[in-house]
Design a protein around this motif. Sequence first.
Motif, PDB file in Angstrom:
ATOM      1  N   GLY A 130       0.823  -1.193   0.000  1.00 48.64           N
ATOM      2  CA  GLY A 130       0.000   0.000   0.000  1.00 48.64           C
ATOM      3  C   GLY A 130       0.859   1.245   0.000  1.00 48.64           C
ATOM      4  N   PRO A 131       0.654   2.136  -0.932  1.00 41.66           N
ATOM      5  CA  PRO A 131      -0.251   1.963  -2.059  1.00 41.66           C
ATOM      6  C   PRO A 131       0.249   0.881  -3.005  1.00 41.66           C
ATOM      7  N   ALA A 132      -0.553   0.588  -4.016  1.00 40.97           N
ATOM      8  CA  ALA A 132      -0.174  -0.435  -4.997  1.00 40.97           C
ATOM      9  C   ALA A 132       1.214  -0.129  -5.562  1.00 40.97           C
ATOM     10  N   LEU A 133       1.942  -1.181  -5.883  1.00 42.45           N
ATOM     11  CA  LEU A 133       3.299  -1.027  -6.415  1.00 42.45           C
ATOM     12  C   LEU A 133       3.295  -0.275  -7.745  1.00 42.45           C
ATOM     13  N   THR A 134       4.219   0.655  -7.882  1.00 43.53           N
ATOM     14  CA  THR A 134       4.435   1.325  -9.162  1.00 43.53           C
ATOM     15  C   THR A 134       5.811   1.001  -9.713  1.00 43.53           C
ATOM     16  N   SER A 135       6.747   0.665  -8.810  1.00 45.99           N
ATOM     17  CA  SER A 135       8.094   0.297  -9.235  1.00 45.99           C
ATOM     18  C   SER A 135       8.754  -0.546  -8.155  1.00 45.99           C
ATOM     19  N   MET A 136       9.796  -1.246  -8.559  1.00 46.22           N
ATOM     20  CA  MET A 136      10.651  -1.999  -7.642  1.00 46.22           C
ATOM     21  C   MET A 136      12.074  -1.832  -8.138  1.00 46.22           C
ATOM     22  N   THR A 137      12.963  -1.449  -7.229  1.00 51.94           N
ATOM     23  CA  THR A 137      14.373  -1.356  -7.584  1.00 51.94           C
ATOM     24  C   THR A 137      15.058  -2.626  -7.120  1.00 51.94           C
ATOM     25  N   ARG A 138      15.853  -3.208  -8.007  1.00 51.60           N
ATOM     26  CA  ARG A 138      16.600  -4.432  -7.692  1.00 51.60           C
ATOM     27  C   ARG A 138      18.068  -4.052  -7.461  1.00 51.60           C
ATOM     28  N   TYR A 139      18.678  -4.727  -6.482  1.00 53.71           N
ATOM     29  CA  TYR A 139      20.037  -4.412  -6.058  1.00 53.71           C
ATOM     30  C   TYR A 139      20.878  -5.681  -6.008  1.00 53.71           C
ATOM     31  N   ARG A 140      22.183  -5.480  -5.872  1.00 54.44           N
ATOM     32  CA  ARG A 140      23.092  -6.578  -5.537  1.00 54.44           C
ATOM     33  C   ARG A 140      24.124  -6.036  -4.567  1.00 54.44           C
ATOM     34  N   LEU A 141      24.694  -6.972  -3.815  1.00 49.71           N
ATOM     35  CA  LEU A 141      25.804  -6.614  -2.933  1.00 49.71           C
ATOM     36  C   LEU A 141      27.084  -6.871  -3.698  1.00 49.71           C
ATOM     37  N   GLY A 142      27.803  -5.814  -4.009  1.00 44.05           N
ATOM     38  CA  GLY A 142      29.051  -5.921  -4.754  1.00 44.05           C
ATOM     39  C   GLY A 142      30.225  -5.483  -3.906  1.00 44.05           C
ATOM     40  N   PRO A 143      31.421  -5.417  -4.492  1.00 42.64           N
ATOM     41  CA  PRO A 143      32.620  -5.025  -3.746  1.00 42.64           C
ATOM     42  C   PRO A 143      32.519  -3.627  -3.119  1.00 42.64           C
ATOM     43  N   ALA A 144      31.772  -2.739  -3.762  1.00 42.34           N
ATOM     44  CA  ALA A 144      31.628  -1.379  -3.253  1.00 42.34           C
ATOM     45  C   ALA A 144      30.404  -1.237  -2.338  1.00 42.34           C
ATOM     46  N   GLY A 145      29.729  -2.338  -2.060  1.00 39.75           N
ATOM     47  CA  GLY A 145      28.526  -2.284  -1.226  1.00 39.75           C
ATOM     48  C   GLY A 145      27.284  -2.528  -2.051  1.00 39.75           C
ATOM     49  N   LEU A 146      26.225  -1.829  -1.743  1.00 35.76           N
ATOM     50  CA  LEU A 146      24.934  -2.001  -2.396  1.00 35.76           C
ATOM     51  C   LEU A 146      24.940  -1.290  -3.744  1.00 35.76           C
ATOM     52  N   GLU A 147      24.628  -2.037  -4.794  1.00 42.74           N
ATOM     53  CA  GLU A 147      24.618  -1.484  -6.151  1.00 42.74           C
ATOM     54  C   GLU A 147      23.236  -1.660  -6.769  1.00 42.74           C
ATOM     55  N   THR A 148      22.730  -0.623  -7.441  1.00 40.85           N
ATOM     56  CA  THR A 148      21.450  -0.699  -8.132  1.00 40.85           C
ATOM     57  C   THR A 148      21.625  -1.449  -9.437  1.00 40.85           C
ATOM     58  N   LEU A 149      20.734  -2.431  -9.682  1.00 41.91           N
ATOM     59  CA  LEU A 149      20.755  -3.182 -10.937  1.00 41.91           C
ATOM     60  C   LEU A 149      19.746  -2.625 -11.929  1.00 41.91           C
ATOM     61  N   THR A 150      18.460  -2.613 -11.534  1.00 35.87           N
ATOM     62  CA  THR A 150      17.400  -2.140 -12.427  1.00 35.87           C
ATOM     63  C   THR A 150      16.294  -1.500 -11.597  1.00 35.87           C
ATOM     64  N   VAL A 151      15.487  -0.715 -12.276  1.00 28.34           N
ATOM     65  CA  VAL A 151      14.241  -0.210 -11.711  1.00 28.34           C
ATOM     66  C   VAL A 151      13.137  -0.739 -12.620  1.00 28.34           C
ATOM     67  N   ASP A 152      12.318  -1.649 -12.082  1.00 26.45           N
ATOM     68  CA  ASP A 152      11.218  -2.243 -12.853  1.00 26.45           C
ATOM     69  C   ASP A 152       9.951  -1.468 -12.588  1.00 26.45           C
ATOM     70  N   ARG A 153       9.161  -1.282 -13.634  1.00 27.82           N
ATOM     71  CA  ARG A 153       7.915  -0.514 -13.544  1.00 27.82           C
ATOM     72  C   ARG A 153       6.706  -1.441 -13.653  1.00 27.82           C
ATOM     73  N   ALA A 154       5.705  -1.184 -12.828  1.00 24.93           N
ATOM     74  CA  ALA A 154       4.451  -1.942 -12.900  1.00 24.93           C
ATOM     75  C   ALA A 154       3.833  -1.728 -14.285  1.00 24.93           C
ATOM     76  N   GLY A 155       3.313  -2.792 -14.852  1.00 24.09           N
ATOM     77  CA  GLY A 155       2.708  -2.709 -16.168  1.00 24.09           C
ATOM     78  C   GLY A 155       3.694  -2.869 -17.303  1.00 24.09           C
ATOM     79  N   ALA A 156       4.978  -2.771 -17.002  1.00 20.12           N
ATOM     80  CA  ALA A 156       6.007  -2.960 -18.025  1.00 20.12           C
ATOM     81  C   ALA A 156       6.800  -4.227 -17.783  1.00 20.12           C
ATOM     82  N   GLN A 157       7.339  -4.419 -16.575  1.00 24.82           N
ATOM     83  CA  GLN A 157       8.145  -5.603 -16.272  1.00 24.82           C
ATOM     84  C   GLN A 157       7.369  -6.668 -15.497  1.00 24.82           C
ATOM     85  N   TRP A 158       6.227  -6.354 -14.959  1.00 24.25           N
ATOM     86  CA  TRP A 158       5.388  -7.364 -14.307  1.00 24.25           C
ATOM     87  C   TRP A 158       3.939  -6.989 -14.441  1.00 24.25           C
TER      88      TRP A 158
END
Length: 157
Positions: A129-157
Amino acid sequence: MPVTAATRLDHLAVARRFAEAPQTWVTPPRFDPDRRWYHRLAVTDDYEVWLLTWLPGQQTELHDHGGSAGAFHVFSGTLTEDTVSGPATTPRVVSRDLGEGAGRRFGTHHLHRIVNRGADPAISVHVYGPALTSMTRYRLGPAGLETLTVDRAGAQW
């Protein structure tokens, strides 16, 4: 399925209410050996409800919920939640197992991964709540937390 004003903003109460009434689910759970299966059960002005299935070994990537708060309830099986906290350069990961009937609330800045590390399939009910509009995906890399992608509702799921 009626939701009262008292439970409307309690995402875990909503998840539990849906989990307690599987006969009202608009589709039965399915298990896909290639990827996690999910289906939106309901959407209102205040929240949305998703049904997810997890075969052993299936998991999400580290992700947030694009500013939505929420909760999840384990309908069957056991899931492990890996929660990330601390600074992005030195993040800390804490794991907790959630068995059948267990649930977890989370706020708008929650970063986690969910994994079925058990030997049995699992089913969970998630409310945002509210309904999902996006989700950011991350990974733990050598420099710490790294952003991989930002997925949008209606486009990636």
